[in-house]
Structure formats: structure tokens, C-alpha cells
Design an enzyme around this catalytic site. Sequence first.
Site, short mmCIF file in Angstrom:
data_model
loop_
_atom_site.label_atom_id
_atom_site.label_comp_id
_atom_site.label_asym_id
_atom_site.label_seq_id
_atom_site.Cartn_x
_atom_site.Cartn_y
_atom_site.Cartn_z
N SER A 119 0.84 -1.20 0.00
CA SER A 119 0.00 0.00 0.00
C SER A 119 0.87 1.25 0.00
O SER A 119 0.42 2.30 -0.44
CB SER A 119 -0.86 0.06 1.26
OG SER A 119 -1.57 -1.12 1.43
N HIS A 140 -1.40 -2.63 -6.97
CA HIS A 140 -2.12 -2.31 -5.73
C HIS A 140 -3.61 -2.54 -5.92
O HIS A 140 -4.31 -1.75 -6.56
CB HIS A 140 -1.83 -0.84 -5.35
CG HIS A 140 -2.40 -0.45 -4.04
ND1 HIS A 140 -3.00 0.76 -3.82
CD2 HIS A 140 -2.49 -1.12 -2.86
CE1 HIS A 140 -3.43 0.83 -2.57
NE2 HIS A 140 -3.13 -0.31 -1.96
N GLU A 152 -4.03 -0.21 -9.08
CA GLU A 152 -3.01 0.76 -9.44
C GLU A 152 -1.77 -0.02 -9.86
O GLU A 152 -1.27 -0.85 -9.07
CB GLU A 152 -2.69 1.67 -8.25
CG GLU A 152 -3.86 2.54 -7.84
CD GLU A 152 -3.59 3.38 -6.58
OE1 GLU A 152 -4.12 4.48 -6.49
OE2 GLU A 152 -2.86 2.91 -5.69
#
Length: 414
Positions: A119, A140, A152
Site C-alpha cells: 500500500s 495495488h 493501481e
Amino acid sequence: MKFERAVVIGAGAMGSGIAQVLSQAGIEVVLKDVKEEFVERGLKNIKRMYDSRVKKEVLTQAEADYHFGQIRGTTSYDELGQPDIVIEAALETIDVKLEIFKTLDKICPPSTILATNTSALSISEIASITKRPDKVVGMHFFNPAQTMKLVEVIPGVKTSDDTVKHAMKLCSEVIKKIPVRVKECPGFLVNRLLFPYMNEALYVLQEGASPQEVDEMVVKFGMPMGPFTLFDMTGIDICAHVNSFLYKEYGPRFEPSPLLDKLVAHGCLGQKTGSGFYSHEEGNIPQKGEAKKVNPKLEQIIKEANSVKSFQRSSKKIDAHRIILPMFNEALYALQEEVVTASDIDVGMQWGCGMKRGILSLAEEKGLEWCLSEIEGHHKELGERFRPSWYLKKLVRAGLRDFSQLLPEPVAVR
Ligand SMILES: NC(=O)c1ccc[n+]([C@@H]2O[C@H](COP(=O)([O-])OP(=O)(O)OC[C@H]3O[C@@H](n4cnc5c(N)ncnc54)[C@H](O)[C@@H]3O)[C@@H](O)[C@H]2O)c1
């Protein structure tokens, strides 16, 4: 590149969701954790996800059994086989991830892509422990990975374009997610934009608003839920950690309100402890149509937060724009740094946070000049949290009304 075999490292909340998604796309998955009981727990969770798909008639029982049968659990690196891709979703600790990537680099075929679901840790740093930094990439996923569409895709400094293209293709074509390419930066895209908004909501509370009032205001505005509902769901300790991490990285724009730390000190961590901004104890859970009950300790905790440091109060009536504009301003900083394209900002915020409309599209409706003048007004009164991005000023001077005018060529493979 074909994706036929994958390994997922870590069978926790994210790892099991990712393994389910991969297996449902027809990929053979090895799910690895450190202990048998963790592997079993992960497999049980995946079985539950498949059962629910059968119940909802998304899959037949035979299809669910087949896909579930594509997943094999293990605790041993010797049983990973020859994966096309490894997605790591173990603990969010750099030493743990470095150790994992060092081992993966030794045992996986040279062609294997090594992805991390971190993260916040540095993709480039994780890649640097391997002899194949060109094949290491951030992927992500959002929680829960089996339902949230956004991924992502974050290249590190040495990640090759091919690796990024393959990761994007895996997401869009194979597992049917919506990938956005994001340049490596703290918070990537969604958390970077979400936290200035969440943080501003805290200051508004310190100025006297109530959590229900703010939550209702922003839901009317188009957010799927209010910031205080989200704080309680995510965990106040986790949000406090992200807030201070982003402040450390970006400085005064992210100066955290002391309120989260105060709540943590009182043991009010949100739903998981029974109280956060709201009370979640049994008997206090609102029935349909009833207002949520605020944590009875909140008033005292806000008083304590207000005494930590003096802060400026706004002379304006509190409204949703005051809370949303820091998200927009940060989006412009991200554009200024070429972290992401304008269209991907809206895609990211819609699919990563459930906004009904993207933040740039909302700003276009109000007019960029109006947004800048509001941000400048707040900057004068409230300080550095609202320092406007120079890019926004440039666009306003250029008379830009519509972000689509900024769009580069569409990315060939999303
Ligand atoms: N939970 C979220 O909302 C979320 C969202 C996006 C990304 N992430 C990231 O995903 C990763 C996993 O998060 P999570 O919420 O699933 O955590 P979790 O605690 O639910 O699961 C982590 C799992 O990794 C296992 N593990 C620890 N060390 C390991 C090792 N060396 N090898 C194999 N397995 C190991 C643990 O036993 C555990 O089962 C973290 O990097 C986190 O930051 C989490």
C-alpha cells in the site's frame, strides 16, 4: 505473454481475494503463507467467496468447484512451480518484503514477473533486492480484491515498459479489472487524493461540525459514504498511520489534525473496537432510517485535540466544498508531477473509492477559476493545507475548462 500459472504470497485478506480473482480467470494458483493454519484459513475464505458466487448465480456449482480446484495451498517455497507472475500480499513491512523478493528472485524462472500489493512501501526499493528490477512492479489491489475493480499499476525506477504492459493486460484482459498506471509516489493515486479530504474533515470537526452533518453533506455531494463512516470502517489507527506517513513525505499540505491520534490514545479505533467517531456497540447500531449514534466520548476527545495546537478557524459556513477541494488540489499536484493522466484520476477515484463522478469532472462543473479562488481563499485563512498547485493556476490562466483537452494519446494497453 500468457498468464497460466500464478503464485500469491500471503493468504490473508488481500492474498486470498487476489487468489480467488486469478483462479476465476482460469489461472492455476499456488497460495503460500508461513503456517499451515494461515493457508487453511485463506483457502476457507476463498471457498466462502465461491459459495457466495454460486448463491448469487454468477457461477454454477461445477464452475466454482473447478476454479477452486485450481488453487493449491503451501507453506514451502519448493512448491511454487514455474509461475508466470507472483503477486506478493504479505505483511506491510519492508524487511519482510525484501526477504520474500530476494527468495523469489532466486527460485523463480527469469521470465517471472514479481509484483507487490504494497500500500505504501517503495516499489523501487523492493525491486532493488532482486537481480531483475525490470520485472518488479506494484499491483495495488483494493479491499475487497474480489469485488473492487481498480488496480493501481506502479512501475519502480527500473521497471520495464513491457512489465507494466503485461501487468496492465493481466488486469484488464484476464482478470477484468480496471488498471491505472501510476508513477511511484507516496500514497500512489487513491490514498494520496483521499487523505487530504479525510484530514480536512477532521479539522471541520475540530471547528464544531458533527460527524453526521459532515457525512451527510459529502454523501449528498456524491461520495459513496462520509469520511467518518470510512474512518471507522478502515480503522482509525491505520488511518492515523497513513496520515502521518503522507505528512512526513509531502509536508504541510498534509499536516494531520491531532484528532486521530487522540482517538487512538482513547482506544477508539473504529468498528473493530466498538467505537470511533460513531458508537458501534450492540444496542447502538442504528436501524434502517435511524441516525448513527456518535461516540459519547467524542466531544471530550475533540476538546483534547483542540488543546494540542492552536489552529485557524474558517470564517465561512462549513460546506462540502471545503472538504472536497483538498482532494481536487492534490489531484492537480499529481498532474503537475505527471504521476497519472487526467482521465485516470477520475477513473481511479470512481473505481477505487466509489465516487459517483470523478473529482476533475466535478471541478469542471463548478469551473476551475471558481475552484482556484476558493482554494486561495482557504489558503489565506487556514494556511498551507490549501496551498494551490501552480499547475492549477496555469490551467486557469490558460482558460482551460475541460480536462479532456489535456489528454495525451490513449494508452495502448490499459
Ligand atoms: N487490507 C487492505 O485494505 C489492503 C489494501 C491494499 C493493499 N494491502 C496490502 O496488502 C498486503 C497484505 O495485507 P492484508 O490486509 O491481506 O494483510 P493480512 O494480515 O490479512 O495478511 C497477511 C498475510 O501474510 C502472511 N505472511 C506474513 N509474512 C509472510 C511471508 N514471509 N511469506 C508468506 N506469507 C506471509 C501472514 O501470515 C498473513 O496471512 C499488505 O502489504 C497491505 O499493505 C492491504
